[in-house]
Scaffold this motif. Structure first.
Motif, PDB file in Angstrom:
ATOM      1  N   ASN A 135     -22.777  -1.200   2.237  1.00  0.00           N
ATOM      2  CA  ASN A 135     -23.371  -1.341   0.912  1.00  0.00           C
ATOM      3  C   ASN A 135     -22.472  -0.667  -0.104  1.00  0.00           C
ATOM      4  O   ASN A 135     -21.790   0.318   0.207  1.00  0.00           O
ATOM      5  CB  ASN A 135     -24.758  -0.689   0.869  1.00  0.00           C
ATOM      6  CG  ASN A 135     -25.815  -1.522   1.549  1.00  0.00           C
ATOM      7  OD1 ASN A 135     -25.853  -2.738   1.362  1.00  0.00           O
ATOM      8  ND2 ASN A 135     -26.653  -0.892   2.347  1.00  0.00           N
ATOM      9  N   ASP A 136     -22.482  -1.169  -1.327  1.00  0.00           N
ATOM     10  CA  ASP A 136     -21.649  -0.600  -2.389  1.00  0.00           C
ATOM     11  C   ASP A 136     -21.891   0.885  -2.597  1.00  0.00           C
ATOM     12  O   ASP A 136     -20.958   1.632  -2.878  1.00  0.00           O
ATOM     13  CB  ASP A 136     -21.873  -1.342  -3.711  1.00  0.00           C
ATOM     14  CG  ASP A 136     -21.226  -2.712  -3.735  1.00  0.00           C
ATOM     15  OD1 ASP A 136     -20.326  -2.959  -2.897  1.00  0.00           O
ATOM     16  OD2 ASP A 136     -21.616  -3.531  -4.581  1.00  0.00           O
ATOM     17  N   ASP A 137     -23.133   1.334  -2.462  1.00  0.00           N
ATOM     18  CA  ASP A 137     -23.434   2.747  -2.715  1.00  0.00           C
ATOM     19  C   ASP A 137     -22.836   3.684  -1.661  1.00  0.00           C
ATOM     20  O   ASP A 137     -22.781   4.890  -1.865  1.00  0.00           O
ATOM     21  CB  ASP A 137     -24.938   2.977  -2.846  1.00  0.00           C
ATOM     22  CG  ASP A 137     -25.720   2.609  -1.604  1.00  0.00           C
ATOM     23  OD1 ASP A 137     -25.155   1.955  -0.699  1.00  0.00           O
ATOM     24  OD2 ASP A 137     -26.910   2.970  -1.525  1.00  0.00           O
ATOM     25  N   GLN A 138     -22.359   3.155  -0.561  1.00  0.00           N
ATOM     26  CA  GLN A 138     -21.727   3.982   0.474  1.00  0.00           C
ATOM     27  C   GLN A 138     -20.223   4.115   0.297  1.00  0.00           C
ATOM     28  O   GLN A 138     -19.596   4.920   0.961  1.00  0.00           O
ATOM     29  CB  GLN A 138     -21.993   3.390   1.860  1.00  0.00           C
ATOM     30  CG  GLN A 138     -23.430   3.434   2.282  1.00  0.00           C
ATOM     31  CD  GLN A 138     -23.601   2.851   3.673  1.00  0.00           C
ATOM     32  OE1 GLN A 138     -22.869   1.961   4.084  1.00  0.00           O
ATOM     33  NE2 GLN A 138     -24.569   3.368   4.398  1.00  0.00           N
ATOM     34  N   MET A 139     -19.654   3.343  -0.606  1.00  0.00           N
ATOM     35  CA  MET A 139     -18.199   3.288  -0.727  1.00  0.00           C
ATOM     36  C   MET A 139     -17.558   4.563  -1.274  1.00  0.00           C
ATOM     37  O   MET A 139     -16.343   4.713  -1.206  1.00  0.00           O
ATOM     38  CB  MET A 139     -17.781   2.093  -1.577  1.00  0.00           C
ATOM     39  CG  MET A 139     -18.183   0.754  -0.955  1.00  0.00           C
ATOM     40  SD  MET A 139     -17.759   0.568   0.794  1.00  0.00           S
ATOM     41  CE  MET A 139     -15.992   0.587   0.718  1.00  0.00           C
ATOM     42  N   THR A 140     -18.352   5.491  -1.788  1.00  0.00           N
ATOM     43  CA  THR A 140     -17.808   6.760  -2.266  1.00  0.00           C
ATOM     44  C   THR A 140     -18.107   7.916  -1.320  1.00  0.00           C
ATOM     45  O   THR A 140     -17.705   9.043  -1.581  1.00  0.00           O
ATOM     46  CB  THR A 140     -18.360   7.092  -3.670  1.00  0.00           C
ATOM     47  OG1 THR A 140     -19.792   7.142  -3.598  1.00  0.00           O
ATOM     48  CG2 THR A 140     -17.918   6.045  -4.685  1.00  0.00           C
ATOM     49  N   VAL A 141     -18.789   7.654  -0.228  1.00  0.00           N
ATOM     50  CA  VAL A 141     -19.089   8.688   0.763  1.00  0.00           C
ATOM     51  C   VAL A 141     -17.793   9.029   1.504  1.00  0.00           C
ATOM     52  O   VAL A 141     -17.135   8.127   2.039  1.00  0.00           O
ATOM     53  CB  VAL A 141     -20.176   8.198   1.746  1.00  0.00           C
ATOM     54  CG1 VAL A 141     -20.412   9.214   2.849  1.00  0.00           C
ATOM     55  CG2 VAL A 141     -21.471   7.881   0.999  1.00  0.00           C
ATOM     56  N   PRO A 142     -17.388  10.309   1.527  1.00  0.00           N
ATOM     57  CA  PRO A 142     -16.110  10.680   2.146  1.00  0.00           C
ATOM     58  C   PRO A 142     -15.931  10.193   3.589  1.00  0.00           C
ATOM     59  O   PRO A 142     -14.865   9.720   3.951  1.00  0.00           O
ATOM     60  CB  PRO A 142     -16.102  12.205   2.066  1.00  0.00           C
ATOM     61  CG  PRO A 142     -16.968  12.518   0.894  1.00  0.00           C
ATOM     62  CD  PRO A 142     -18.041  11.461   0.893  1.00  0.00           C
ATOM     63  N   ALA A 143     -16.964  10.285   4.408  1.00  0.00           N
ATOM     64  CA  ALA A 143     -16.840   9.832   5.798  1.00  0.00           C
ATOM     65  C   ALA A 143     -16.588   8.326   5.872  1.00  0.00           C
ATOM     66  O   ALA A 143     -15.838   7.865   6.730  1.00  0.00           O
ATOM     67  CB  ALA A 143     -18.099  10.195   6.593  1.00  0.00           C
ATOM     68  N   VAL A 144     -17.192   7.575   4.966  1.00  0.00           N
ATOM     69  CA  VAL A 144     -17.011   6.124   4.945  1.00  0.00           C
ATOM     70  C   VAL A 144     -15.598   5.774   4.489  1.00  0.00           C
ATOM     71  O   VAL A 144     -14.935   4.920   5.086  1.00  0.00           O
ATOM     72  CB  VAL A 144     -18.072   5.447   4.047  1.00  0.00           C
ATOM     73  CG1 VAL A 144     -17.774   3.958   3.868  1.00  0.00           C
ATOM     74  CG2 VAL A 144     -19.459   5.644   4.636  1.00  0.00           C
ATOM     75  N   THR A 145     -15.115   6.447   3.457  1.00  0.00           N
ATOM     76  CA  THR A 145     -13.761   6.152   2.971  1.00  0.00           C
ATOM     77  C   THR A 145     -12.708   6.571   3.989  1.00  0.00           C
ATOM     78  O   THR A 145     -11.704   5.879   4.159  1.00  0.00           O
ATOM     79  CB  THR A 145     -13.489   6.821   1.612  1.00  0.00           C
ATOM     80  OG1 THR A 145     -13.692   8.224   1.715  1.00  0.00           O
ATOM     81  CG2 THR A 145     -14.405   6.251   0.532  1.00  0.00           C
ATOM     82  N   ARG A 146     -12.930   7.683   4.690  1.00  0.00           N
ATOM     83  CA  ARG A 146     -11.972   8.101   5.722  1.00  0.00           C
ATOM     84  C   ARG A 146     -11.957   7.087   6.865  1.00  0.00           C
ATOM     85  O   ARG A 146     -10.902   6.713   7.363  1.00  0.00           O
ATOM     86  CB  ARG A 146     -12.291   9.496   6.249  1.00  0.00           C
ATOM     87  CG  ARG A 146     -11.306   9.893   7.339  1.00  0.00           C
ATOM     88  CD  ARG A 146     -11.438  11.299   7.833  1.00  0.00           C
ATOM     89  NE  ARG A 146     -12.809  11.744   7.850  1.00  0.00           N
ATOM     90  CZ  ARG A 146     -13.179  13.017   7.941  1.00  0.00           C
ATOM     91  NH1 ARG A 146     -12.285  13.956   8.017  1.00  0.00           N
ATOM     92  NH2 ARG A 146     -14.445  13.345   7.970  1.00  0.00           N
ATOM     93  N   GLN A 147     -13.156   6.615   7.280  1.00  0.00           N
ATOM     94  CA  GLN A 147     -13.226   5.614   8.345  1.00  0.00           C
ATOM     95  C   GLN A 147     -12.529   4.325   7.931  1.00  0.00           C
ATOM     96  O   GLN A 147     -11.798   3.727   8.710  1.00  0.00           O
ATOM     97  CB  GLN A 147     -14.680   5.317   8.710  1.00  0.00           C
ATOM     98  CG  GLN A 147     -14.822   4.425   9.916  1.00  0.00           C
ATOM     99  CD  GLN A 147     -14.267   5.081  11.143  1.00  0.00           C
ATOM    100  OE1 GLN A 147     -14.783   6.088  11.590  1.00  0.00           O
ATOM    101  NE2 GLN A 147     -13.198   4.540  11.683  1.00  0.00           N
ATOM    102  N   ALA A 148     -12.729   3.916   6.697  1.00  0.00           N
ATOM    103  CA  ALA A 148     -12.082   2.702   6.197  1.00  0.00           C
ATOM    104  C   ALA A 148     -10.564   2.872   6.192  1.00  0.00           C
ATOM    105  O   ALA A 148      -9.830   1.961   6.582  1.00  0.00           O
ATOM    106  CB  ALA A 148     -12.586   2.378   4.793  1.00  0.00           C
ATOM    107  N   ARG A 149     -10.090   4.026   5.772  1.00  0.00           N
ATOM    108  CA  ARG A 149      -8.643   4.290   5.741  1.00  0.00           C
ATOM    109  C   ARG A 149      -8.069   4.279   7.157  1.00  0.00           C
ATOM    110  O   ARG A 149      -7.035   3.682   7.417  1.00  0.00           O
ATOM    111  CB  ARG A 149      -8.377   5.629   5.050  1.00  0.00           C
ATOM    112  CG  ARG A 149      -6.922   5.909   4.799  1.00  0.00           C
ATOM    113  CD  ARG A 149      -6.679   7.101   3.873  1.00  0.00           C
ATOM    114  NE  ARG A 149      -7.469   8.285   4.162  1.00  0.00           N
ATOM    115  CZ  ARG A 149      -8.494   8.730   3.404  1.00  0.00           C
ATOM    116  NH1 ARG A 149      -8.841   8.087   2.314  1.00  0.00           N
ATOM    117  NH2 ARG A 149      -9.152   9.814   3.741  1.00  0.00           N
TER     118      ARG A 149
END
Length: 160
Positions: A135-149
């Motif tokens: 969801n868009d609201d999760q895209m700024t969560v640090p754990a989510v961005t690290r996983q995406a990276r």
């Protein structure tokens, strides 16, 4: 093409960067493949690498989607994931897709990590795409961005 088979389903821990992908072939046989050999695997035909939980009162809405592209049922974890499947099913550039296609077992500068992407897509030109549905609201969560990276870096190493 049959990928090289590992004698163990647990990767050997080594210092530095390493990555293996754990998956189930269409017959249900477990495989462990080093990331440098992953291009030869047909992940679009893989069975889900992990179970999708179903229980009363859960926040997500799991279910199954009949994919015309692959002529089979594909499990999903959320309503949003099912909508992505529908979009993929109508995309003429997509030849196949699977859900929960593999589990990444890797180590990088941040330490050891495991992750199971939501979707694997094979395009008609043979290229591949790995999707994590958020969801868009999760895209700024640090754990989510690290996983995406981490996942993006691994896919770049594989060549997808």
């Amino acid at each position: 093409m049959t990928p090289p088979r590992s004698r163990t389903l647990r990767p050997i821990r080594t210092p530095g960067h390493r990555a293996h992908l754990h998956y189930l072939d269409p017959g249900g046989t477990e495989w462990l493949v080093a990331v440098d050999r992953a291009r030869s695997v047909s992940f679009e035909s893989a069975l889900p690498a992990r179970e999708i939980p179903f229980y009363a009162g859960q926040r997500h809405t799991p279910g199954h989607y009949w994919a015309a592209t692959t002529d089979r049922m594909v499990g999903y974890e959320s309503f949003l994931e099912s909508k992505w499947m529908k979009l993929l099913d109508f995309d003429t550039d997509v030849s196949a897709f699977s859900a929960q296609p593999f589990t990444i077992d890797a180590q990088d500068d941040w330490g050891a990590w495991k992750h199971t992407p939501d979707l694997f897509v094979r395009r008609r030109d043979g290229s591949a795409l790995v999707l994590d549905v958020k969801n868009d609201d999760q895209m700024t969560v640090p754990a989510v961005t690290r996983q995406a990276r981490r996942t993006a870096e691994l896919c770049h190493r594989i060549g997808t």
